[in-house]
Scaffold this active site. Sequence first.
Site, mmCIF file in Angstrom:
data_model
loop_
_atom_site.group_PDB
_atom_site.id
_atom_site.type_symbol
_atom_site.label_atom_id
_atom_site.label_comp_id
_atom_site.label_asym_id
_atom_site.label_seq_id
_atom_site.Cartn_x
_atom_site.Cartn_y
_atom_site.Cartn_z
ATOM 1 C CB CYS A 1 -0.974 -0.035 1.174
ATOM 2 S SG CYS A 1 -2.390 1.064 0.950
ATOM 3 C CG HIS B 1 -3.955 -3.724 3.004
ATOM 4 N ND1 HIS B 1 -3.119 -3.222 3.980
ATOM 5 C CD2 HIS B 1 -4.514 -2.642 2.397
ATOM 6 C CE1 HIS B 1 -3.179 -1.903 3.975
ATOM 7 N NE2 HIS B 1 -4.013 -1.523 3.017
ATOM 8 C CD GLU C 1 -1.560 -6.452 5.139
ATOM 9 O OE1 GLU C 1 -1.911 -5.319 5.507
ATOM 10 O OE2 GLU C 1 -1.115 -6.692 3.994
#
Length: 293
Positions: free
Chosen positions: A126, A252, A254
């Site tokens: 990001c 994102h 994760e």
Amino acid sequence: MPALFTKKLNITQFDEPDLSRWKEFLDKLKYPKARITIGLIGKYVELQDAYKSILESFVHAGAMNECKVQVASIHSEFITPENVEEKLSHLDGLLVAPGFGYRGVEGEITAVQYARESGLPFFGICLGMQMAVIEYGRHVLGIHDAQSTEMNPNATEPVVDMMEEQKKITTKGGTMRLGSYPCEVKQGTLAHKIYGSAEVKERHRHRYEFNNRYLQQYEDSGMIASGTNPETGLVELMEISSHPFFIGCQYHPELKSTVEEPHPLFVHFVGAAKKYNELKQTDKNPLLQSEMI
């Protein structure tokens, strides 16, 4: 233990859970064959929960690589051109984390430059991708005023900017791109090698985008958009093919990583850092060098 629960709940018919993948994960987690250090560059490192999903993703990806990942949290506010080598030279990989606002971004840009120039594996998420874009613009393309309009609303070279349709929204929360969006992955790129697919879906939570007005200039100089949104053309992935491992994503990853399905971007990043560490050890040990000749 499962038998105790089923007895208490009066459950008589049930299938034994298949724990083979869980046990395999625990075995690799407990008995790693290698150890690496990843630098997590961010502006909220004093609040570790801010990066909890990233830290967990490193656990998942480390086990997949049979490798213990030690995360060194480094505050971006205190990175300068004068001390960047001292702070980062011991690392095997560098991740620049998500975040908002101007504070600490110049330190992140300096860290990205160090990773790009030294060949240190780099992964930007990001804001981390946006800092990589700005760094490349300033130091490779010669766009000295390259900036994001998040940091400077009056930027003369807004390589990262808000979409035109977003600018018309006055309620601040409405300007964010939230949720799952598709991403077309360009064949022959590092991203395609990592995903093994021409289209993926990833979760987003951001407001500013790469400014496609500069895309041709970037790609002509070696930083390519390896992933784009098929409907809007917005850039989702940027990478430098001449670098051993340099990739940034607008989304994102994760948030999708799990024990049984570690996210491929983290898995390959840890794999690249592990290889980097092995090469470093070889360089330090002339006996190992001679054995490889």
